[in-house]
Write a protein that holds these residues in place. Structure first.
Motif, mmCIF file in Angstrom:
data_model
loop_
_atom_site.group_PDB
_atom_site.id
_atom_site.type_symbol
_atom_site.label_atom_id
_atom_site.label_comp_id
_atom_site.label_asym_id
_atom_site.label_seq_id
_atom_site.Cartn_x
_atom_site.Cartn_y
_atom_site.Cartn_z
ATOM 1 N N ARG A 195 0.835 -1.205 0.000
ATOM 2 C CA ARG A 195 0.000 0.000 0.000
ATOM 3 C C ARG A 195 0.875 1.263 0.000
ATOM 4 O O ARG A 195 0.560 2.259 -0.634
ATOM 5 N N GLN B 145 2.287 1.985 -3.573
ATOM 6 C CA GLN B 145 1.349 2.604 -4.515
ATOM 7 C C GLN B 145 1.487 4.138 -4.449
ATOM 8 O O GLN B 145 1.536 4.819 -5.475
ATOM 9 N N LEU C 24 6.292 0.266 -9.526
ATOM 10 C CA LEU C 24 5.038 -0.456 -9.800
ATOM 11 C C LEU C 24 5.291 -1.831 -10.410
ATOM 12 O O LEU C 24 4.509 -2.764 -10.205
ATOM 13 N N GLU D 241 -4.042 -5.310 -2.640
ATOM 14 C CA GLU D 241 -4.556 -3.970 -2.981
ATOM 15 C C GLU D 241 -5.634 -3.516 -1.999
ATOM 16 O O GLU D 241 -5.818 -2.323 -1.786
#
Ligand SMILES: Cc1ncc(CN)c(N)n1
Length: 219
Positions: free
Chosen positions: A46, A49, A79, A101
């Motif tokens: 997380r 991201q 990424l 995610e």
């Protein structure tokens, strides 16, 4: 003395605390509780991201083409390559990409990512450079330290290998030069750069602690 050296001197005690943290020491020797590592994998996914978002925003803010190319390239490598490591560790735990995610951020992860994204939107390019630098240089230095103290291969060796790889080292090297160029180009920003650097460095330390204690909301 270069800007990056000045910042690293200002953060020396935070670096030492990171290297001595039990998460770091136990990951290096392979004895880290798998549940703590799973917590790190989920939370770091997380985190990454938003970390990629920080590089993407910085890339869009940069004026020259070379800086844009490099920053957007690092966003892509986070990424792609870096988060692939997390996806493969997660698969070992039976955790899908969708579950990664959907992981709820722990308080420290919220604090760190909010700080980075806020700096990306509200700070100058110099502040952004200083805020992202501890994440790059810190992981390289901590992983180099892990490689030095690790005695044999174990389940966490891919972590050490990724963060001591030539590719990651080259990205850190570029970020160091980016910090140095911002430091020279914007002397009026130096105080703000040091504040952003120290906040990120302290949050790096807190992130190890968050994973080790499997920090949650307690609710
Ligand atoms: C919290 C944190 N900081 C830095 C990195 C290295 N990109 C990372 N994966 N996670």
């Amino acid at each position: 003395m270069s800007g990056s050296q000045r910042l690293l001197e200002a953060g020396a005690e935070i670096w030492a605390a990171q290297k001595a943290h039990p998460f770091v020491v136990e990951l290096a020797d392979g004895t880290l509780d798998p549940a703590a590592f799973e917590h790190w994998v989920r939370q770091d996914y997380r985190y990454l991201q938003d970390y990629a978002r920080l590089f993407a925003i910085a890339g869009a803010t940069a004026r020259d083409e070379a800086t844009m190319t490099e920053l957007l390239g690092i966003a892509h490598s986070v990424l792609d390559t870096e988060m692939d490591l997390h996806r493969s560790f997660a698969a070992d735990y039976g955790i899908s990409r969708a579950e990664l995610e959907a992981t709820e951020k722990a308080p420290t992860c919220v604090a760190y990512t909010n700080f980075l994204v806020r700096t990306a939107y509200e700070g100058s390019l110099a502040e952004i450079a200083a805020a992202l630098y501890p994440c790059m240089q810190g992981y390289l230095d901590v992983a180099d330290h892990m490689a030095e103290i690790a005695e044999e291969e174990h389940r966490y060796t891919p972590f050490i290998e990724l963060y001591t790889s030539d590719e990651f080292r080259a990205e850190v090297e570029w970020c160091r030069g980016f910090v140095d160029r911002c430091w020279e180009a914007a002397p009026g920003e130096r105080e703000a750069m040091e504040a952003a650097f120290r906040t990120s460095a302290k949050l790096e330390y807190r992130f190890w602690e968050m994973a080790y204690t499997q920090e949650g909301w307690g609710l």
